[in-house]
Design a protein around this motif. Structure first.
Motif, PDB file in Angstrom:
ATOM      1  N   GLY A 118      38.583   4.851  54.733  1.00  0.00           N
ATOM      2  CA  GLY A 118      37.528   4.092  54.047  1.00  0.00           C
ATOM      3  C   GLY A 118      37.927   3.909  52.597  1.00  0.00           C
TER       4      GLY A 118
ATOM      5  N   ASN B 175      41.059   1.320  44.611  1.00  0.00           N
ATOM      6  CA  ASN B 175      40.823   2.064  43.365  1.00  0.00           C
ATOM      7  C   ASN B 175      41.525   3.416  43.412  1.00  0.00           C
ATOM      8  OD1 ASN B 175      38.810   2.419  45.368  1.00  0.00           O
ATOM      9  ND2 ASN B 175      37.289   3.167  43.937  1.00  0.00           N
TER      10      ASN B 175
ATOM     11  N   ASP C  80      40.958   0.940  56.124  1.00  0.00           N
ATOM     12  CA  ASP C  80      39.623   0.384  55.888  1.00  0.00           C
ATOM     13  C   ASP C  80      39.309  -0.673  56.934  1.00  0.00           C
ATOM     14  OD1 ASP C  80      37.697   0.651  53.190  1.00  0.00           O
ATOM     15  OD2 ASP C  80      37.308  -1.107  54.452  1.00  0.00           O
ATOM     16  N   ILE C  81      38.012  -0.772  57.247  1.00  0.00           N
ATOM     17  CA  ILE C  81      37.569  -1.746  58.257  1.00  0.00           C
ATOM     18  C   ILE C  81      37.510  -3.156  57.670  1.00  0.00           C
ATOM     19  CG2 ILE C  81      35.064  -1.567  57.850  1.00  0.00           C
ATOM     20  CD1 ILE C  81      34.921  -1.235  61.036  1.00  0.00           C
TER      21      ILE C  81
ATOM     22  N   ASP D 281      39.069   0.572  62.107  1.00  0.00           N
ATOM     23  CA  ASP D 281      37.874   1.422  62.085  1.00  0.00           C
ATOM     24  C   ASP D 281      38.368   2.868  62.082  1.00  0.00           C
ATOM     25  OD1 ASP D 281      35.602   2.959  62.767  1.00  0.00           O
ATOM     26  OD2 ASP D 281      34.776   1.344  63.985  1.00  0.00           O
ATOM     27  N   PHE D 282      37.965   3.664  61.109  1.00  0.00           N
ATOM     28  CA  PHE D 282      38.510   5.034  61.074  1.00  0.00           C
ATOM     29  C   PHE D 282      38.016   5.889  62.235  1.00  0.00           C
ATOM     30  CE2 PHE D 282      35.459   5.514  57.225  1.00  0.00           C
ATOM     31  CZ  PHE D 282      34.361   5.854  58.019  1.00  0.00           C
TER      32      PHE D 282
ATOM     33  N   ARG E  20      36.416   9.414  50.799  1.00  0.00           N
ATOM     34  CA  ARG E  20      35.759   9.255  49.498  1.00  0.00           C
ATOM     35  C   ARG E  20      34.650   8.208  49.631  1.00  0.00           C
ATOM     36  NH1 ARG E  20      38.313   7.071  43.737  1.00  0.00           N
ATOM     37  NH2 ARG E  20      36.291   6.924  42.733  1.00  0.00           N
TER      38      ARG E  20
END
Ligand SMILES: C[S@@+](CC[C@H](N)C(=O)[O-])C[C@H]1O[C@@H](n2cnc3c(N)ncnc32)[C@H](O)[C@@H]1O
Length: 213
Positions: free
Chosen positions: A65, A70, A87-88, A115-116, A131
């Motif tokens: 995610g 960043n 990340d999705i 999708d994690f 995070r």
């Protein structure tokens, strides 16, 4: 109007955690294609960075995610060897890839659109990070997902979870978040855990699978 807005926000949040991957992706892409999440483009100095620097051991980081790059770009480049962000949202990752290339981290950072909940890593990591993304792991899946990812921690590797326990209203505690934090503290070996005295009460928890004795 207030009740309608609250209900729509709740339904949207529910789908973003419990919905099928394709629908979650569409919702997140829409958000990252607007300016809604621009505020996370600059999170330098965040309370999670000292923990990442401490446990990276010049090794490999998996960021589940990861958002728009960043963490991948604000973390000191000399504390890790390689970073994979999952990340999705393709829109978030497009920013992450661009930013990494502009920063000369095109080789060091790589990104996977997935999708994690279903992602299968192919290597081991010093840090596996959630995070501000564990909100989107359904409560009943927190332990199974962590058990799956634990197989990809190096010996001595750690999970790091950062979550806000509160929100912008002073004194408000998000009970669903604190329930997840309590679950982690019950089920894993906690290496370090701190709630910061900052707006919305960010928590950072560093933990490992329980050692089998
Ligand atoms: C609040 S943002 C956090 C971004 C970044 N980690 C940070 O802390 O600034 C949550 C991120 O999780 C991603 N996400 C949410 N559900 C996901 C899922 N099931 N699989 C992969 N990524 C997901 C979103 O696309 C978004 O980028």
């Amino acid at each position: 109007m207030y009740i309608v807005d609250r209900t729509l926000t709740f339904v949207r949040g529910f789908i973003m955690s419990y919905g099928p991957s394709g629908i979650k992706k569409k919702l997140w892409d829409k958000e990252f294609s607007s300016s809604k999440w621009d505020f996370i483009d600059n999170t330098a100095g965040d309370c999670v960075y000292p923990y990442l620097e401490k446990y990276a051991h010049n090794g490999n980081i998996l960021d589940l995610g990861c958002g728009p790059g960043n963490t991948a770009n604000e973390l000191a480049a000399n504390v890790y060897q390689s970073y994979i962000g999952v990340d999705i949202s393709e829109a978030a990752l497009a920013k992450a890839v661009r930013r990494s290339q502009e920063n000369g981290r095109g080789q060091q950072n790589s990104f996977v659109n997935s999708d994690f909940l279903g992602y299968k890593p192919t290597q081991e990591f010093d840090i596996i990070l959630f995070r501000e993304s564990m909100y989107h792991v359904p409560y009943g899946q927190v332990i199974p997902i962590l058990e799956k990812y634990a197989k990809h921690l190096k010996p001595g590797g750690v999970f790091i979870v950062r979550l806000y326990a509160g929100d912008h209203r002073p004194g408000v505690i998000k009970t669903r978040v604190t329930a997840k934090l309590d679950l982690l503290k019950r089920e894993f070996d906690i290496v370090e855990s701190r709630q910061f005295d900052l707006p919305a009460m960010p928590n950072v928890v560093v933990f490992r699978p329980r050692s089998k004795s």
